[in-house]
Design a protein around this motif. Structure first.
Motif, PDB file in Angstrom:
ATOM      1  N   ILE A  35       0.906  -0.933   0.000  1.00  0.00           N
ATOM      2  CA  ILE A  35      -0.009  -0.004  -0.129  1.00  0.00           C
ATOM      3  C   ILE A  35       0.936   1.308   0.148  1.00  0.00           C
ATOM      4  CG2 ILE A  35      -1.782   1.389   1.356  1.00  0.00           C
ATOM      5  CD1 ILE A  35      -2.708  -1.218   2.328  1.00  0.00           C
ATOM      6  N   GLU A  36       0.766   2.163  -0.998  1.00  0.00           N
ATOM      7  CA  GLU A  36       1.518   3.157  -1.128  1.00  0.00           C
ATOM      8  C   GLU A  36       1.378   4.258  -0.100  1.00  0.00           C
ATOM      9  OE1 GLU A  36       2.999   6.636  -4.288  1.00  0.00           O
ATOM     10  OE2 GLU A  36       1.655   5.101  -4.975  1.00  0.00           O
ATOM     11  N   VAL A  37       2.210   4.752   0.654  1.00  0.00           N
ATOM     12  CA  VAL A  37       2.134   5.992   1.657  1.00  0.00           C
ATOM     13  C   VAL A  37       2.952   6.996   1.245  1.00  0.00           C
ATOM     14  CG1 VAL A  37       2.378   6.398   3.994  1.00  0.00           C
ATOM     15  CG2 VAL A  37       1.633   4.251   3.516  1.00  0.00           C
ATOM     16  N   PRO A  38       2.271   8.075   0.566  1.00  0.00           N
ATOM     17  CA  PRO A  38       3.103   9.038   0.088  1.00  0.00           C
ATOM     18  C   PRO A  38       4.104   9.689   1.110  1.00  0.00           C
ATOM     19  CG  PRO A  38       0.984   9.404  -0.772  1.00  0.00           C
ATOM     20  CD  PRO A  38       0.910   8.104   0.266  1.00  0.00           C
ATOM     21  N   PHE A  39       5.242   9.947   0.793  1.00  0.00           N
ATOM     22  CA  PHE A  39       6.197  10.684   1.626  1.00  0.00           C
ATOM     23  C   PHE A  39       6.428   9.915   3.048  1.00  0.00           C
ATOM     24  CE2 PHE A  39       4.487  14.160  -0.806  1.00  0.00           C
ATOM     25  CZ  PHE A  39       5.605  14.663  -1.426  1.00  0.00           C
ATOM     26  N   ARG A  40       6.374   8.401   2.783  1.00  0.00           N
ATOM     27  CA  ARG A  40       6.576   7.719   3.931  1.00  0.00           C
ATOM     28  C   ARG A  40       7.806   8.064   4.874  1.00  0.00           C
ATOM     29  NH1 ARG A  40       5.143   1.139   4.257  1.00  0.00           N
ATOM     30  NH2 ARG A  40       5.652   0.981   6.450  1.00  0.00           N
ATOM     31  N   GLN A  41       8.831   8.055   4.214  1.00  0.00           N
ATOM     32  CA  GLN A  41      10.141   8.372   4.694  1.00  0.00           C
ATOM     33  C   GLN A  41      10.234   9.605   5.850  1.00  0.00           C
ATOM     34  OE1 GLN A  41      12.621   6.031   5.377  1.00  0.00           O
ATOM     35  NE2 GLN A  41      13.267   7.730   6.762  1.00  0.00           N
ATOM     36  N   ARG A  42       9.639  10.710   4.936  1.00  0.00           N
ATOM     37  CA  ARG A  42       9.494  12.022   5.763  1.00  0.00           C
ATOM     38  C   ARG A  42       8.578  11.745   6.784  1.00  0.00           C
ATOM     39  NH1 ARG A  42      10.225  16.056   8.088  1.00  0.00           N
ATOM     40  NH2 ARG A  42       9.538  18.276   7.467  1.00  0.00           N
ATOM     41  N   ASP A  54      -7.676  -3.175   6.926  1.00  0.00           N
ATOM     42  CA  ASP A  54      -8.803  -3.485   5.734  1.00  0.00           C
ATOM     43  C   ASP A  54      -8.358  -2.816   4.523  1.00  0.00           C
ATOM     44  OD1 ASP A  54     -11.367  -4.018   5.121  1.00  0.00           O
ATOM     45  OD2 ASP A  54     -12.088  -2.008   5.600  1.00  0.00           O
ATOM     46  N   HIS A  55      -7.274  -3.135   3.997  1.00  0.00           N
ATOM     47  CA  HIS A  55      -6.886  -2.718   2.781  1.00  0.00           C
ATOM     48  C   HIS A  55      -6.499  -1.278   2.480  1.00  0.00           C
ATOM     49  CE1 HIS A  55      -7.140  -6.639   1.055  1.00  0.00           C
ATOM     50  NE2 HIS A  55      -8.521  -6.715   1.714  1.00  0.00           N
ATOM     51  N   ASP A  56      -6.253  -0.689   3.750  1.00  0.00           N
ATOM     52  CA  ASP A  56      -6.076   0.989   3.933  1.00  0.00           C
ATOM     53  C   ASP A  56      -5.197   1.065   4.984  1.00  0.00           C
ATOM     54  OD1 ASP A  56      -6.454   3.536   3.241  1.00  0.00           O
ATOM     55  OD2 ASP A  56      -8.791   3.585   3.194  1.00  0.00           O
ATOM     56  N   TYR A  57      -5.014   2.391   5.331  1.00  0.00           N
ATOM     57  CA  TYR A  57      -4.142   2.833   6.619  1.00  0.00           C
ATOM     58  C   TYR A  57      -4.513   3.908   6.948  1.00  0.00           C
ATOM     59  CZ  TYR A  57      -1.771   6.254   3.610  1.00  0.00           C
ATOM     60  OH  TYR A  57      -1.572   7.430   2.945  1.00  0.00           O
ATOM     61  N   CYS A  58      -4.003   4.267   8.172  1.00  0.00           N
ATOM     62  CA  CYS A  58      -4.028   5.944   8.660  1.00  0.00           C
ATOM     63  C   CYS A  58      -2.558   6.107   9.534  1.00  0.00           C
ATOM     64  CB  CYS A  58      -4.950   5.828   9.884  1.00  0.00           C
ATOM     65  SG  CYS A  58      -4.483   5.073  11.322  1.00  0.00           S
ATOM     66  N   ARG A 139      -0.408  10.180  21.902  1.00  0.00           N
ATOM     67  CA  ARG A 139      -0.423   9.381  20.481  1.00  0.00           C
ATOM     68  C   ARG A 139      -1.618  10.266  19.920  1.00  0.00           C
ATOM     69  NH1 ARG A 139      -1.301   4.808  23.977  1.00  0.00           N
ATOM     70  NH2 ARG A 139       0.565   3.247  23.764  1.00  0.00           N
ATOM     71  N   GLN A 140      -1.280  10.404  18.417  1.00  0.00           N
ATOM     72  CA  GLN A 140      -2.265  11.202  17.381  1.00  0.00           C
ATOM     73  C   GLN A 140      -2.411  10.278  16.335  1.00  0.00           C
ATOM     74  OE1 GLN A 140       0.844  14.202  17.445  1.00  0.00           O
ATOM     75  NE2 GLN A 140      -0.741  15.687  17.896  1.00  0.00           N
ATOM     76  N   HIS A 141      -3.556  10.189  16.017  1.00  0.00           N
ATOM     77  CA  HIS A 141      -4.028   9.181  14.916  1.00  0.00           C
ATOM     78  C   HIS A 141      -4.631  10.051  13.943  1.00  0.00           C
ATOM     79  CE1 HIS A 141      -4.349   5.573  17.535  1.00  0.00           C
ATOM     80  NE2 HIS A 141      -4.155   6.543  18.305  1.00  0.00           N
ATOM     81  N   ILE A 142      -4.097  10.070  12.462  1.00  0.00           N
ATOM     82  CA  ILE A 142      -4.232  11.015  11.619  1.00  0.00           C
ATOM     83  C   ILE A 142      -4.953  10.360  10.474  1.00  0.00           C
ATOM     84  CG2 ILE A 142      -3.078  12.336   9.809  1.00  0.00           C
ATOM     85  CD1 ILE A 142      -0.568  11.869  11.942  1.00  0.00           C
ATOM     86  N   LEU A 143      -6.135  10.914   9.906  1.00  0.00           N
ATOM     87  CA  LEU A 143      -6.989  10.519   8.688  1.00  0.00           C
ATOM     88  C   LEU A 143      -5.794  10.719   7.382  1.00  0.00           C
ATOM     89  CD1 LEU A 143      -9.472   9.042   7.845  1.00  0.00           C
ATOM     90  CD2 LEU A 143     -10.278  11.455   7.667  1.00  0.00           C
ATOM     91  N   PRO A 144      -5.291  10.211   6.830  1.00  0.00           N
ATOM     92  CA  PRO A 144      -4.545  10.300   5.370  1.00  0.00           C
ATOM     93  C   PRO A 144      -5.166  10.888   4.211  1.00  0.00           C
ATOM     94  CG  PRO A 144      -4.438   8.044   5.778  1.00  0.00           C
ATOM     95  CD  PRO A 144      -5.397   8.596   6.854  1.00  0.00           C
ATOM     96  N   HIS A 145      -6.520  10.382   4.140  1.00  0.00           N
ATOM     97  CA  HIS A 145      -7.321  10.803   3.186  1.00  0.00           C
ATOM     98  C   HIS A 145      -8.892  10.323   3.532  1.00  0.00           C
ATOM     99  CE1 HIS A 145      -5.849   6.632   2.319  1.00  0.00           C
ATOM    100  NE2 HIS A 145      -7.294   6.287   2.166  1.00  0.00           N
ATOM    101  N   PRO A 146      -9.852  10.792   2.759  1.00  0.00           N
ATOM    102  CA  PRO A 146     -11.236  10.605   2.988  1.00  0.00           C
ATOM    103  C   PRO A 146     -11.550   9.164   2.725  1.00  0.00           C
ATOM    104  CG  PRO A 146     -11.202  12.702   1.945  1.00  0.00           C
ATOM    105  CD  PRO A 146      -9.845  12.104   1.927  1.00  0.00           C
TER     106      PRO A 146
END
Length: 426
Positions: A35-42, A54-58, A139-146
């Motif tokens: 699953i591609e995570v844009p700018f993952r290293q950053r 579930d085939h997605d990520y946060c 802890r902070q849980h971030i919504l990466p996209h709708p």
């Protein structure tokens, strides 16, 4: 997300009433799945890591602070003292942590795409802090996209084992928003726990509305807690920064929002500590007006002994706090049917330069002398004073109304009739 997976999610909603579908089973995605995570290293350079489900990520950020870390006027270890103080108190108070250990409270804040309610307002950041293993874990849980709310809420809820959340205006905004958004994915994630709730906004309004024009958390931080924000992103910019992040995927703006949210959460910990020291009477820097507001709060919740103990500390001077305290104590004595004590306290209150306080005390004295102490001449005297003062009290419409003024005149006429019939009572 595949079309097949989307259709599977819709199955429970398409079933007929007589043929209820079995709850959908969701399994975590193996880490080997690409699953591609844009700018993952950053992101990972800033301690932000993807959580796959579930085939997605946060995205999740976790930061640890030692208890010796200072935030504003307090160190985080002072929170342990605050919880210990509540456990030593026999006072029943809305902010009491009696029966709790420090690790059972978590300090919670969100960032959303707007300030309105309803499903149109999306939570894109769930943040909280708690005491674990002699440190503060944030802890902070971030919504990466709708559309990634299933992994967002799964990651947030899978390890929740707290009793009470601590927020700032969370009863009115944050937690209702969480409930609304959770309802949309409730078939795929754990249920929301039945948390207790300490909302510190209401406490701040009680204690400092006399000196703060605005009660935003940032104002309370600066004016009361000694927290100074440096290069902070204003909260109202957070939705715009998030929408920009959705478009270009660059982490930099969102990292600023994370820092803003982090300070909000850590300030809740400091604020709860400070409020506890105020309420328990251990803050050596507490002002007389703060002491009055604490005593008045105890009186309002029925903790009469604690109210009397707190307010009596103020009765040795002739300042505003002293007159206000005597007023509350006088009404408390009146409820106890201790008419002499109530009379003496109201007599002290009429020395106040505050016309509204003076008027109220005269009115109460007229009632006490007429109905309880049976001194009609004194009742007339204070009724006349109240009538004269009513012309000066123009800034308290709740206290002086046309009906109240008419009531005073009727009271005066009734007292005259009583004096005429029974002059000996004078």
């Amino acid at each position: 997300m595949s079309l097949k997976n989307k259709l599977n999610r819709l199955k429970p909603h398409l079933s007929s009433a007589g043929n209820q579908q079995e709850r959908l089973t969701i399994k975590a995605v193996p880490e080997t799945e690409e699953i591609e995570v844009p700018f993952r290293q950053r992101w990972e350079d800033e301690k932000v890591y993807p959580y796959f489900f579930d085939h997605d990520y946060c995205l999740i950020r976790e930061v640890n602070y030692p208890l010796s870390q200072k935030h504003g006027h307090y160190r985080f270890q002072d929170f342990l003292t605050a919880v210990e103080l509540w456990n030593e108190q026999d006072v029943n108070h809305p902010l009491s942590a009696k029966g709790f250990n420090p690790g059972e409270l978590f300090f919670f804040d969100t960032e959303t795409t707007g300030l309105g309610g309803g499903v149109g307002n999306t939570i894109f950041l769930l943040g909280y802090a708690s005491i674990t293993h002699n440190s503060v874990i944030l802890r902070q849980h971030i919504l990466p996209h709708p559309g990634a709310e299933v992994p967002l809420y799964q990651s947030f809820l899978e390890k929740v084992n707290y009793k009470t959340l601590v927020t700032y205006n969370g009863k009115s905004f944050d937690w209702p928003q969480v409930k609304t958004r959770h309802m949309l994915v409730r078939d795929h994630v754990p249920n929301l726990p039945a948390f207790g709730h300490f909302d510190l906004f209401h406490a701040a309004r009680r204690l400092w509305k006399h000196k703060l024009e605005r009660l935003k958390l940032s104002v309370v931080e600066n004016e009361v807690l000694g927290v100074e924000r440096v290069d902070d992103i204003p909260g109202f910019l957070a939705p715009m920064i998030y929408f920009d992040f959705i478009e270009n995927k660059q982490p930099d703006g969102m990292l600023g929002v994370l820092k803003h949210n982090e300070i909000d959460i850590l300030s809740l910990l400091t604020l709860y500590t400070h409020l506890t020291f105020q309420l328990c009477g251990t803050d050596t820097m507490q002002t007389r007006m703060e002491t009055y507001e604490v005593g008045r709060w105890f009186a309002a919740i029925g903790e009469r002994k604690e109210a009397e103990k707190t307010l009596t500390k103020l009765t040795n001077k002739q300042d505003s706090a002293s007159f206000q305290a005597k007023r509350v104590l006088a009404f408390q004595a009146k409820k106890d049917r201790d008419w002499e004590k109530a009379r003496d306290l109201f007599l002290d209150v009429i020395d106040s330069a505050d016309a509204a306080l003076n008027f109220e005390a005269c009115l109460e004295l007229a009632k006490i002398y007429e109905h309880r102490l049976k001194n009609l001449e004194k009742a007339v005297q204070f009724c006349d004073k109240a009538i004269n003062l009513s012309k000066r009290v123009t800034n308290n419409p709740k206290l002086i109304t046309e009906a109240a003024d008419e009531g005073l005149r009727k009271r005066r006429e009734r007292l005259e009739r009583k004096l005429t019939k029974s002059p000996g009572q004078a």
